[in-house]
Design an enzyme around this catalytic site. Structure first.
Site, PDB file in Angstrom:
ATOM      1  CG  ASP A  68      -1.954  -1.089   1.202  1.00  0.00           C
ATOM      2  OD1 ASP A  68      -2.368  -1.483   0.094  1.00  0.00           O
ATOM      3  OD2 ASP A  68      -2.355  -1.548   2.288  1.00  0.00           O
ATOM      4  CE1 TYR A 106       2.565  -8.493   3.342  1.00  0.00           C
ATOM      5  CE2 TYR A 106       2.139 -10.686   4.217  1.00  0.00           C
ATOM      6  CZ  TYR A 106       2.152  -9.801   3.160  1.00  0.00           C
ATOM      7  OH  TYR A 106       1.757 -10.225   1.926  1.00  0.00           O
TER       8      TYR A 106
END
Length: 189
Positions: free
Chosen positions: A70, A129
């Protein structure tokens, strides 16, 4: 079967089998970018890389990334691939040249040839992540961690985080219209 259909079939067969596929290992600081994937009227990591590689090779390149990030998200290690018909000689030299005109926030660590069926996204064996929370105001961590002013109860946070180990299907965290084969994930500690 007409001659034209046969020629088209031969062309498509040769196109696939004569293509060479190259993987890139990249890192980037995404602070100034609108994520990985190309978007209209936005500067993205994929767009910058495709533009630079295309200029260097003097032909239009399309990258396929292992995933997407993102806006503002960084990647310590990300992989992407592209296909061309000509062998690239001197991959270390190409990596050096590419890095010399990429913005400082984007680095190509390595370029290497792979089997033309290898796929950056679908052949990835794992993804990780990391999310960072800081309880100290630190200008050097400004775009790398979330600054939380209040006291954190780490014991309660760990209890809640451990609940995630009870689940395998993470469809609720995914895009509703996705082309993934499964929403199952294994979480590692």
């Amino acid at each position: 079967f007409s001659n034209l259909n046969l020629l088209l079939l031969i062309f498509e067969f040769n196109k696939f089998y004569l293509q060479l596929r190259y993987f890139l290992e990249i890192s980037y600081l995404g602070t100034n970018y609108h994520g990985w994937q190309i978007q209209p009227n936005s500067i993205t990591i994929q767009g910058v890389l495709e533009d630079c590689i295309s200029k260097l090779l003097k032909l239009k390149i399309k990258l396929v990334g292992a995933g997407r990030t993102d806006t503002g998200v960084h990647a310590n290690q990300m992989f992407a691939h592209f296909d061309i018909y000509n062998k690239i000689n001197g991959l270390d030299q190409m990596t050096y040249k590419l890095n010399s005109f990429l913005p400082n926030e984007i680095v190509v660590k390595k370029i290497f040839q792979v089997n033309n069926k290898a796929h950056a996204r679908f052949d990835a064996v794992s993804r990780s992540y990391e999310y960072f929370i800081s309880t100290e105001k630190n200008p050097f961590e400004l775009n790398k961690s979330y600054y939380f002013k209040n006291r954190l109860d780490l014991k309660k946070m760990n209890v809640c985080a451990n609940l995630l180990f009870n689940y395998v299907d993470f469809k609720s965290f995914s895009k509703s219209k996705s082309d993934v084969k499964t929403y199952n994930c294994k979480i590692f500690n």
